[in-house]
Design a protein around this motif. Structure first.
Motif, PDB file in Angstrom:
ATOM      1  N   SER A 161       0.833  -1.213   0.000  1.00 42.36           N
ATOM      2  CA  SER A 161       0.000   0.000   0.000  1.00 42.36           C
ATOM      3  C   SER A 161       0.860   1.253   0.000  1.00 42.36           C
ATOM      4  CB  SER A 161      -0.937  -0.005   1.211  1.00 42.36           C
ATOM      5  OG  SER A 161      -1.866  -1.060   1.119  1.00 42.36           O
TER       6      SER A 161
ATOM      7  N   LYS B  95       0.861   3.812  -3.162  1.00 42.01           N
ATOM      8  CA  LYS B  95       0.476   5.221  -3.017  1.00 42.01           C
ATOM      9  C   LYS B  95       1.605   6.147  -3.429  1.00 42.01           C
ATOM     10  CE  LYS B  95      -1.515   8.635   0.105  1.00 42.01           C
ATOM     11  NZ  LYS B  95      -2.051   8.919   1.455  1.00 42.01           N
TER      12      LYS B  95
ATOM     13  N   LEU C 125      -4.152   5.150  -2.613  1.00 41.39           N
ATOM     14  CA  LEU C 125      -4.079   3.792  -2.083  1.00 41.39           C
ATOM     15  C   LEU C 125      -4.716   2.807  -3.073  1.00 41.39           C
ATOM     16  CD1 LEU C 125      -5.113   4.505   1.620  1.00 41.39           C
ATOM     17  CD2 LEU C 125      -2.839   3.791   0.822  1.00 41.39           C
TER      18      LEU C 125
ATOM     19  N   SER D 106      -6.794   0.512  -2.423  1.00 38.61           N
ATOM     20  CA  SER D 106      -8.218   0.393  -2.101  1.00 38.61           C
ATOM     21  C   SER D 106      -9.025   1.518  -2.744  1.00 38.61           C
ATOM     22  CB  SER D 106      -8.421   0.404  -0.587  1.00 38.61           C
ATOM     23  OG  SER D 106      -7.862   1.578  -0.012  1.00 38.61           O
TER      24      SER D 106
END
Length: 385
Positions: A320, A324, A330, A332
């Motif tokens: 992650s 990023k 991110l 997600s």
């Protein structure tokens, strides 16, 4: 899901001129911006991506001129439309060299005009803040027009890929002429009676400049380069990229790649530094990160953890963080945006009322472009539109 943002579209002008300017904040969307091309880009430097394309298309003759800008470093696999000749002219804003099909291009006393036939794929490794002008023209019409203008093409006969050095004055004249053509398209192209004559004059000037390119003596280093050795280096790098970009190949170490490609570790290292200016580990990690992002952008039932594991990222905290840092969000968030965009469309793929989502950029199969830097395979990938 990231979208192409239309900045300007002008009405058709003479010779069926159509102009558009598109901006994007995702490398995959940006790769699909050029009309009728098949392309696949990997983002290599960390940070939010920003790209912009200004494009002018003419129907008679089939001709495309454009300026493309990318904010981040990229690795590009490109295939122009069938039956064309592509000229690529870096605009000179960058301070670091450009790799064209694995060859480092000059940028000082002489500047390159890059060429590819429409049946040949090619690669670019671009620096940050990179701009390039492009001219794509129907090959048969080009030959006829050069005869009519009594011009001799300086390109090597039969060569599908070449880089021709030009003096700075010629480079500046080419860039200025393309800017004039783009300005004509942005203005609508048909605002006055002389628009067609102005277009033809600009086109003839551009052809004269481009097809005279290369009469200057090439640099000594380029003259001494071994084309066969360069093709071998490029083929090795593209084969390594194709291997690691496929899911579930994460167990392949550098030594495994060397065994698969029949090269030593030192040879692989030297090939990568020569072709892309980076180490195998760093470049191939970026390729795997971009593969994860493409999968996440598809949405669906897969979780971030599932996707990351397919490309060998098992520590979710590290993944992650690296994701990023590379893409500015991110993983997600990428997945949520993709799922949100999918929910705004019907099951048949058509947008529901009120949805403003652009259609996703068409993506060519990675293996189809990465297989070689040269003639188009018999079963060419679908062109971008």
């Amino acid at each position: 899901m990231p979208e192409a943002r239309p900045a300007h579209r002008a009405p058709p002008g003479p010779a069926g001129l159509r102009y558009q300017a598109l901006a994007s904040d995702d490398v995959d969307v940006h790769a699909g911006q050029l009309s009728r091309w098949s392309q696949e880009y990997d983002q290599l430097s960390p940070g939010r991506f920003a790209g912009r394309v200004r494009e002018l298309w003419a129907d008679g003759p089939r001709l495309q001129v454009f300026h493309e800008h990318t904010h981040q470093q990229t690795s590009q696999l490109c295939l122009p439309w069938q039956g064309s000749v592509w000229f690529g002219i870096p605009d000179g804003r960058h301070t670091t060299p450009v790799h064209f099909c694995g060859r480092l291009q000059p940028g000082d006393a002489l500047r390159p005009v890059l060429r590819a036939a429409g049946n040949a794929s090619f690669t670019l490794r671009t620096p940050e803040d990179f701009g390039i002008y492009g001219v794509v023209v129907d090959a048969a019409w080009l030959a006829e027009r050069l005869d009519a203008l009594q011009l001799r093409d300086a390109g090597a006969p039969g060569a599908t890929l070449q880089a021709l050095p030009v003096p700075p004055a010629v480079h500046a004249a080419v860039c200025h002429t393309i800017e004039e053509m783009l300005a004509l398209g942005a203005a609508g192209g048909g605002a006055h009676d002389g628009a067609l004559q102005a277009w033809q004059a600009l086109l003839d000037r551009l052809l004269t400049l481009l097809c005279s390119a290369g009469h200057a003596a090439p640099p000594a280093a380029a003259a001494q380069a071994d084309p066969a050795a360069n093709r071998r280096r490029l083929a090795t790098v593209l084969s390594a990229r194709a291997l690691v970009s496929q899911p579930l190949n994460h167990t392949m170490s550098v030594d495994d790649l060397c065994a698969e490609l029949h090269v030593t570790r030192r040879t692989l290292q030297n090939h990568f530094h020569s072709v892309v200016g980076d180490s195998p580990a760093d470049f191939l990690k970026a390729v795997r990160m971009n593969a994860c992002r493409r999968k996440l952008r598809e949405g669906g039932a897969a979780t971030v953890q599932d996707v990351a594991a397919q490309w060998g990222f098992f520590h979710m905290g590290h993944f992650s963080h690296d994701y990023k840092q590379m893409f500015g969000e991110l993983p997600s968030q990428t997945l949520r945006r993709a799922d949100g965009a999918a929910s705004a469309t019907g099951f048949n793929g058509r947008s529901v009322p009120g949805s403003s989502r652009s259609r996703p950029a068409p993506r060519p199969p990675a293996a189809g472009l990465a297989a070689s830097c040269g003639p188009r395979p018999a079963a060419a990938p679908a062109t971008a539109g």
